[in-house]
Design a protein around this motif. Structure first.
Motif, PDB file in Angstrom:
ATOM      1  N   ALA A 168       1.137  -1.500   0.506  1.00  0.00           N
ATOM      2  CA  ALA A 168       0.154   0.139  -0.025  1.00  0.00           C
ATOM      3  C   ALA A 168       1.314   1.016  -0.312  1.00  0.00           C
ATOM      4  N   TYR A 169       2.056   1.675   0.053  1.00  0.00           N
ATOM      5  CA  TYR A 169       2.720   2.637   0.718  1.00  0.00           C
ATOM      6  C   TYR A 169       4.135   2.062   0.164  1.00  0.00           C
ATOM      7  N   TRP A 170       4.639   3.675  -0.673  1.00  0.00           N
ATOM      8  CA  TRP A 170       6.001   3.068  -1.992  1.00  0.00           C
ATOM      9  C   TRP A 170       6.657   4.916  -1.344  1.00  0.00           C
ATOM     10  N   GLY A 171       7.505   4.193  -1.577  1.00  0.00           N
ATOM     11  CA  GLY A 171       8.918   5.646  -1.860  1.00  0.00           C
ATOM     12  C   GLY A 171       9.071   6.171  -3.240  1.00  0.00           C
ATOM     13  N   GLN A 172       9.634   6.563  -3.233  1.00  0.00           N
ATOM     14  CA  GLN A 172      10.034   8.215  -4.444  1.00  0.00           C
ATOM     15  C   GLN A 172      10.715   7.421  -5.967  1.00  0.00           C
ATOM     16  N   GLY A 173      11.476   5.921  -5.280  1.00  0.00           N
ATOM     17  CA  GLY A 173      12.466   5.326  -5.976  1.00  0.00           C
ATOM     18  C   GLY A 173      13.815   6.439  -6.545  1.00  0.00           C
ATOM     19  N   THR A 174      14.574   5.337  -6.633  1.00  0.00           N
ATOM     20  CA  THR A 174      16.330   5.856  -6.894  1.00  0.00           C
ATOM     21  C   THR A 174      16.573   4.844  -7.557  1.00  0.00           C
ATOM     22  N   GLN A 175      17.185   5.608  -7.945  1.00  0.00           N
ATOM     23  CA  GLN A 175      17.961   5.000  -9.515  1.00  0.00           C
ATOM     24  C   GLN A 175      19.143   4.108  -9.612  1.00  0.00           C
ATOM     25  N   VAL A 176      19.678   2.788  -9.707  1.00  0.00           N
ATOM     26  CA  VAL A 176      20.668   2.269  -9.685  1.00  0.00           C
ATOM     27  C   VAL A 176      21.025   2.143 -12.027  1.00  0.00           C
ATOM     28  N   THR A 177      22.651   2.116 -11.625  1.00  0.00           N
ATOM     29  CA  THR A 177      22.840   1.954 -13.396  1.00  0.00           C
ATOM     30  C   THR A 177      24.305   1.723 -13.094  1.00  0.00           C
ATOM     31  N   VAL A 178      23.856   0.343 -13.678  1.00  0.00           N
ATOM     32  CA  VAL A 178      25.033  -0.275 -13.256  1.00  0.00           C
ATOM     33  C   VAL A 178      25.701  -0.538 -15.400  1.00  0.00           C
ATOM     34  N   SER A 179      27.012  -0.273 -14.583  1.00  0.00           N
ATOM     35  CA  SER A 179      27.755   0.247 -16.405  1.00  0.00           C
ATOM     36  C   SER A 179      28.700  -0.856 -16.308  1.00  0.00           C
ATOM     37  N   SER A 180      28.573  -1.030 -18.220  1.00  0.00           N
ATOM     38  CA  SER A 180      29.460  -3.177 -18.341  1.00  0.00           C
ATOM     39  C   SER A 180      30.901  -1.979 -18.619  1.00  0.00           C
TER      40      SER A 180
END
Length: 124
Positions: free
Chosen positions: A112-124
């Motif tokens: 029912a409850y959510w945060g706004q999110g955080t971006q994770v980027t993994v480079s090769s």
């Protein structure tokens, strides 16, 4: 209303590690199932892992098992996601979610409850 705030995302090379945090002011956090989900561009939101009431049990998606660990610090009202050996396919927005019912759910509609999110980027 439970408010969740994620932090700790960023850019990391493949094989690296990140620790995401999910902070809340909710004093009874131990009585929520806490989950982490992620959503990559053009894909549906998918379950990553969850932690039961009082942190006694965990449920982890096969895609991250052995690499990601969820934990809770009740004193700080914070849930963590430790991510090791990151891969490019782990790139996504990561969301923290809370579920009041004391049972497992791996579907976003179960929370029912959510945060706004955080971006994770993994480079090769």
């Amino acid at each position: 209303q439970v408010q969740l705030v994620e932090s700790g995302g960023g850019l990391v090379q493949a094989g690296g590690s990140l620790r995401l945090s999910c902070a809340t002011s909710e004093p009874t956090l131990s009585r929520y199932v806490m989950g982490w989900f992620r959503q990559a561009p053009g894909k549906e939101r998918e379950f990553v892992c969850a932690l039961s009431w009082f942190g006694r049990n965990t449920n982890t998606a096969d895609s991250v098992k052995g690499r990601f660990t969820i934990s809770r610090d009740n004193a700080k009202n914070t849930v963590y996601l430790q991510m090791n050996n990151l891969k490019p396919e782990d790139t996504a927005i990561y969301y923290c979610a809370a579920r009041r019912v004391n049972s497992w759910s791996s579907h976003p509609s179960g929370y029912a409850y959510w945060g706004q999110g955080t971006q994770v980027t993994v480079s090769s």
